[in-house]
Scaffold this motif. Structure first.
Motif, mmCIF file in Angstrom:
data_model
loop_
_atom_site.group_PDB
_atom_site.id
_atom_site.type_symbol
_atom_site.label_atom_id
_atom_site.label_comp_id
_atom_site.label_asym_id
_atom_site.label_seq_id
_atom_site.Cartn_x
_atom_site.Cartn_y
_atom_site.Cartn_z
ATOM 1 N N SER B 129 8.956 26.772 22.976
ATOM 2 C CA SER B 129 8.374 25.700 23.778
ATOM 3 C C SER B 129 9.508 24.895 24.392
ATOM 4 N N ASP B 130 9.159 23.855 25.120
ATOM 5 C CA ASP B 130 10.217 23.032 25.709
ATOM 6 C C ASP B 130 11.013 22.264 24.665
ATOM 7 N N LEU B 131 10.448 22.106 23.482
ATOM 8 C CA LEU B 131 11.252 21.535 22.399
ATOM 9 C C LEU B 131 12.517 22.375 22.208
ATOM 10 N N ASP B 132 12.360 23.693 22.340
ATOM 11 C CA ASP B 132 13.491 24.607 22.183
ATOM 12 C C ASP B 132 14.356 24.667 23.441
ATOM 13 N N GLN B 168 -3.703 33.299 15.453
ATOM 14 C CA GLN B 168 -4.737 32.275 15.515
ATOM 15 C C GLN B 168 -4.258 31.122 16.406
ATOM 16 N N ALA B 169 -5.109 30.734 17.349
ATOM 17 C CA ALA B 169 -4.747 29.607 18.217
ATOM 18 C C ALA B 169 -4.802 28.327 17.395
ATOM 19 N N GLU B 170 -3.774 27.482 17.515
ATOM 20 C CA GLU B 170 -3.711 26.252 16.725
ATOM 21 C C GLU B 170 -3.428 25.016 17.567
ATOM 22 N N GLN B 171 -3.286 25.188 18.869
ATOM 23 C CA GLN B 171 -3.042 24.059 19.787
ATOM 24 C C GLN B 171 -1.829 23.200 19.416
ATOM 25 N N LEU B 172 -0.772 23.814 18.958
ATOM 26 C CA LEU B 172 0.440 23.046 18.686
ATOM 27 C C LEU B 172 1.305 23.036 19.941
ATOM 28 N N PRO B 173 1.686 21.863 20.425
ATOM 29 C CA PRO B 173 2.530 21.848 21.632
ATOM 30 C C PRO B 173 3.878 22.535 21.416
ATOM 31 N N HIS B 174 4.410 22.457 20.214
ATOM 32 C CA HIS B 174 5.746 23.023 20.004
ATOM 33 C C HIS B 174 5.715 24.479 19.558
ATOM 34 N N ARG B 200 -3.221 16.738 3.189
ATOM 35 C CA ARG B 200 -2.220 15.795 2.673
ATOM 36 C C ARG B 200 -1.000 15.619 3.556
ATOM 37 N N PHE B 201 -0.793 16.533 4.484
ATOM 38 C CA PHE B 201 0.424 16.448 5.310
ATOM 39 C C PHE B 201 0.067 16.548 6.788
ATOM 40 N N PRO B 202 -0.319 15.444 7.377
ATOM 41 C CA PRO B 202 -0.670 15.489 8.799
ATOM 42 C C PRO B 202 0.504 16.063 9.595
ATOM 43 N N GLY B 203 0.174 16.927 10.512
ATOM 44 C CA GLY B 203 1.245 17.515 11.326
ATOM 45 C C GLY B 203 1.818 18.797 10.745
ATOM 46 N N ARG B 204 1.379 19.151 9.524
ATOM 47 C CA ARG B 204 1.860 20.420 8.970
ATOM 48 C C ARG B 204 0.682 21.386 8.874
ATOM 49 N N LEU B 205 1.016 22.658 8.970
ATOM 50 C CA LEU B 205 -0.048 23.635 9.129
ATOM 51 C C LEU B 205 0.392 24.988 8.594
ATOM 52 N N LEU B 206 -0.513 25.651 7.899
ATOM 53 C CA LEU B 206 -0.249 27.024 7.477
ATOM 54 C C LEU B 206 -1.205 27.917 8.258
ATOM 55 N N THR B 207 -0.649 28.877 8.977
ATOM 56 C CA THR B 207 -1.466 29.720 9.858
ATOM 57 C C THR B 207 -1.127 31.187 9.612
ATOM 58 N N PRO B 208 -2.061 32.107 9.931
ATOM 59 C CA PRO B 208 -1.703 33.526 9.779
ATOM 60 C C PRO B 208 -0.503 33.859 10.658
ATOM 61 N N GLY B 209 0.393 34.686 10.172
ATOM 62 C CA GLY B 209 1.529 35.130 10.977
ATOM 63 C C GLY B 209 1.031 35.699 12.296
ATOM 64 N N GLY B 361 1.992 38.165 6.842
ATOM 65 C CA GLY B 361 1.953 37.040 5.934
ATOM 66 C C GLY B 361 1.556 35.800 6.691
ATOM 67 N N ILE B 362 2.128 34.690 6.258
ATOM 68 C CA ILE B 362 1.738 33.424 6.844
ATOM 69 C C ILE B 362 2.890 32.859 7.667
ATOM 70 N N TYR B 363 2.569 31.869 8.469
ATOM 71 C CA TYR B 363 3.604 31.103 9.151
ATOM 72 C C TYR B 363 3.311 29.627 8.986
ATOM 73 N N LEU B 364 4.335 28.870 8.667
ATOM 74 C CA LEU B 364 4.208 27.425 8.551
ATOM 75 C C LEU B 364 5.193 26.833 9.557
ATOM 76 N N PRO B 365 4.664 26.468 10.736
ATOM 77 C CA PRO B 365 5.553 26.111 11.846
ATOM 78 C C PRO B 365 6.374 24.860 11.576
ATOM 79 N N ARG B 366 7.390 24.732 12.353
ATOM 80 C CA ARG B 366 8.307 23.589 12.299
ATOM 81 C C ARG B 366 7.540 22.268 12.346
ATOM 82 N N PHE B 367 7.967 21.322 11.496
ATOM 83 C CA PHE B 367 7.381 19.983 11.533
ATOM 84 C C PHE B 367 8.471 18.916 11.564
ATOM 85 N N ARG B 368 9.722 19.323 11.502
ATOM 86 C CA ARG B 368 10.826 18.364 11.502
ATOM 87 C C ARG B 368 11.337 18.114 12.917
ATOM 88 N N ASN B 369 11.739 16.846 13.171
ATOM 89 C CA ASN B 369 12.383 16.482 14.440
ATOM 90 C C ASN B 369 11.544 16.846 15.658
#
Ligand SMILES: Cc1cc2nc3c(=O)[nH]c(=O)nc-3n(C[C@H](O)[C@H](O)[C@H](O)COP(=O)(O)OP(=O)(O)OC[C@H]3O[C@@H](n4cnc5c(N)ncnc54)[C@H](O)[C@@H]3O)c2cc1C
Lengths: 140, 565
Positions: B129-132, B168-174, B200-209, B361-369
């Motif tokens: 994404s543009d974050l990158d 799986q679509a998750e609508q994460l901008p990053h 418990r962790f807003p902004g964090r997500l576990l999604t299918p790879g 497996g799973i993917y837990l996308p970036r949530f830092r910075n």
């Protein structure tokens, strides 16, 4: 060797180590996979088991019934653990034999198809499946 | 050597892996005649997948490593999880193809086949994404990317439509959603943890790879049959590889000539026309040399392979390596860290199991910075891969000291649910992480060997510590037990996402390639593999390489038709 294999994985309503030809597997490992040093250590491990049987039960290991063989293996294992660093050789032998027997067994055709559930082309995936439907671990 | 009036081919593509396959497909489909050169041996789709569907009892020595052979011939490749007797015929022989790294600081993982690493890759595909794309500009590490998300987005879509991506679509901008086929399900344990993390962790997500594996028939390829170990090869073509996808498409055009077993030694530059005039190759079996000509060259020999060729193609015009007026060639080598692994037991759900071997497996996308953050002491971020499974006999051999019937029963039944989260972290581009050629050490073809200098720095180390801590915090909050983290900085190359060394940039003074992956000052030379990367993001890179390749091929074909190449 055959007796130790069967003591670790006996025949029940599913094949035991002998039926699964684990002794052949271990012979192959011994002949073609072990280094000379490992062969020596492995043999001395077998002698320890037999020596232990002769001391405690005044007969060689192979002459004992399965349950005694299992007791012997268990107490040897306990001794190896309690002896901590004084008996590294025995501990390594016990760990090695366990690994070889279990690997040889569960990789075998007999165990893959009978003890475990063999399904090489499942065609679909379900992530929430009742264990009751299979009641075994899948072969992989 | 001057440019030929009537070259043999319109284009030469060097390397037949993930990017070379794409270049060959795109250029031939646009009507160009293409010579595809590959140093590895031919692997025929299906027929040469010797390990595919090999039942456990046929695997030599119960799957134990052939230590003498591996120590002698595969001392680097054996480190990959995908290397064993079912796949060994795909991998590079390290004894025959040496490279230099004084402190064992780089594991150069590679295959020796037509198809390159597309045969054995892990198939995880994520968009940037543009974050990158704006990361370098924002924090000042490295040079700014000459492109942004809008430039590459249509090409992500184009590539995904062809290769087939389940996700799986998750609508994460990053972590932008792609053109997805249905995802592979999470299993019950993963669903449980997904729920806990979401609460418990807003902004964090576990999604299918997100995977280049088909969950339904797609472009004439069959859906996955869930046998499990994709890296042995898939004769139903259910995962993306050169053999299953791009090569058949290129062959269908009738415009492709494929030559395996030829190693490209160097490219010859014509200073008068400022163009590459020809490509010198060596037959790997006979060592016979040959020269091929074309109007343009696509260099897709992988990050290290392509840069080796450029460095070895010096001339009076380019004394420090072809296209290296900037001094950036060979520098800014990156890989992802994969140094933190957290495991735990997920209690309960013991009456639940899975059906089929999900090759993912799973993917837990970036949530830092995502926004500038105060609480972390590093820049950029990381994601996790991994997954939950019920333990198998392999995991439980020493779980008890018992033997006999009970032991057998215990090993034959599925064990408790266990989960693993492995962090993959972004690595900054450092000038001194570099590859050079050692002209005193030649390989069996007389080509100077590659020499690596590579280390991870403070930013990567700090990030790795956070990966472990955060994985533990999340798993603990989800009620997991027996949580253990293993932190050990990995060696460069281990993650097999090596990139950089011929980076794109806006300024020819500081970069090797322009916004079209075209070498500054050499209009008929394109480099579209991982060497073009100006930063590394933290997601698996190959989807981005593919999109950049398709985009560059489109541009190159237009330039060609306009008579400018
Ligand atoms: C086990 C494993 C798991 C992976 N998992 C993932 C993943 O999940 N997601 C992801 O995005 N990436 C993954 N990767 C990385 C991925 O495979 C690479 O990023 C990708 O293959 C790079 O494509 P490429 O075309 O640049 O290189 P390659 O696919 O390596 O192809 C390069 C080709 O060029 C040939 N070549 C090299 N030098 C020469 C020469 N001088 N002359 C002629 N030919 C030459 C090589 O033999 C090779 O066939 C994984 C890799 C491995 C090994």
């Amino acid at each position: 060797m055959r007796c130790i294999c069967e003591a670790i994985i006996p025949e029940t309503d599913t094949p035991g180590a002998t039926t699964a030809r684990v002794p052949d597997f271990i012979k192959l490992i011994y002949d073609d996979w072990f280094t000379a040093e490992e062969r020596r250590e492995f043999l001395s491990g077998l002698y320890i088991v037999d020596g232990y049987a002769r001391r405690r039960h005044s007969q060689s290991f192979i002459r004992q019934p399965l349950s005694i063989q299992q007791d012997i293996f268990r107490s040897l294992q306990r001794e190896a653990e309690e002896a901590q660093d004084r008996n590294i050789d025995l501990r390594e032998f016990v760990a090695t034999i366990r690994e070889l027997v279990v690997t040889g067994y569960f990789m075998s055709e007999a165990a893959s198809k009978n003890t475990l559930a063999y399904n090489p082309a499942p065609m679909s995936y379900e992530g929430d499946y009742a264990l009751d439907n299979v009641n075994k671990q899948w072969t992989y | 050597m001057p440019l030929q009036e009537n070259p043999e081919f319109h284009a030469i593509v060097i390397g037949s892996g993930i990017t070379g396959g794409w270049a060959a497909k795109e250029l031939t489909e646009k009507g160009l005649s293409v010579l595809l050169l590959e140093r590895g041996k031919m692997i025929e789709h299906g027929k040469d997948y010797r390990g595919e569907h090999m039942p456990p009892w046929q695997i030599p020595f119960g799957g134990l490593p052939l230590r003498d052979l591996y120590d002698r011939d595969y001392f680097i490749q054996r480190k990959s999880y995908a290397f064993d007797e079912t796949t060994r015929h795909f991998w590079n022989n390290d004894r025959l193809n040496p490279y230099l790294h004084e402190n064992n600081e780089f594991n150069w993982m590679r295959t020796d086949t037509v198809g390159g690493r597309s045969l054995v890759w892990g198939r995880h595909v994520y968009r940037w994404s543009d974050l990158d794309f704006s990361a370098n500009a924002n924090d000042g590490h490295g040079v700014d990317w000459p492109i942004r998300y809008t430039d590459i987005e249509p090409w992500y879509r184009y590539v995904e439509r062809f290769i087939g991506v389940s996700g799986q679509a998750e609508q994460l901008p990053h972590l932008p959603d792609g053109e997805f086929l249905p995802p592979m399900e999470l299993n019950v344990a993963e669903e449980h943890i997904r729920g806990c993390i979401a609460r418990r962790f807003p902004g964090r997500l576990l999604t299918p790879g997100r995977l280049a594996i088909l969950t339904r028939a797609h472009n004439g390829r069959a859906p996955c049959h869930y046998c499990g170990p994709c890296h042995r090869g898939c004769s139903t073509g259910s995962y993306f590889s050169t053999q299953s996808s791009t090569l058949p498409a290129a062959i269908k055009t009738g415009k492709l000539t494929l030559k395996s077993d030829v190693v490209v030694e160097k490219l010859n530059y014509d200073p008068e026309r400022a163009r590459i005039a020809s490509v010198d190759v060596i037959d790997t079996r006979t060592h016979a040399r040959k020269r091929h000509t074309a109007r343009m060259v696509f260099l897709c020999a992988s990050t290290v392979g392509s840069t080796q060729i450029l460095l070895n193609s010096s001339s009076e015009s380019f004394p420090n390596g072809l296209g290296n007026r900037s001094g950036a060639l060979g520098r800014y080598l990156m890989d992802h860290t994969m140094a933190s692994s957290t495991t735990a037991i997920v209690p309960g759900m013991l009456d639940r199991y899975v059906y089929g071997n999900r090759p993912s497996g799973i993917y837990l996308p970036r949530f830092r910075n995502l926004q500038p953050e105060r609480e972390v002491d590093f820049v950029r971020g990381y994601g996790y891969q991994g997954g939950a499974k019920r333990m198998t006999w392999q995991n439980m051999i020493h779980a008890t000291s018992d033997i006999g019937e009970r032991y057998k029963d215990r090993l034959s039944a599925p064990g408790p649910w266990s989960i693993r989260l492995v962090g993959l972290g972004e690595c900054l581009p450092y000038r001194t992480n570099a590859i050079t050629l050692n002209h005193r050490k030649l390989d069996r073809f007389g080509v100077p060997q590659v020499q690596f200098a590579f280390s991870y720095r403070e930013n990567e180390h700090r990030m790795v510590r956070d990966m472990a801590t955060q994985a533990e915090v999340m798993l603990r909050s989800a009620g997991c037990m027996d949580i253990k983290s293993h932190i050990e900085m990995n060696t460069g190359g281990d993650t097999i996402h090596e990139m950089g060394t011929a980076r794109m940039g806006r300024d020819p003074q500081t970069s090797v390639l322009n916004r079209w992956n075209q070498v500054h000052d050499v209009p008929n030379l394109f480099v579209t593999d991982g060497s073009c990367m100006a930063s590394s993001s933290c997601v698996n890179p190959s989807l981005t390489y593919m999109a950049l390749t398709a985009r560059a091929a489109d541009y190159a074909a237009k330039e060609f038709k306009a008579g400018r190449i």
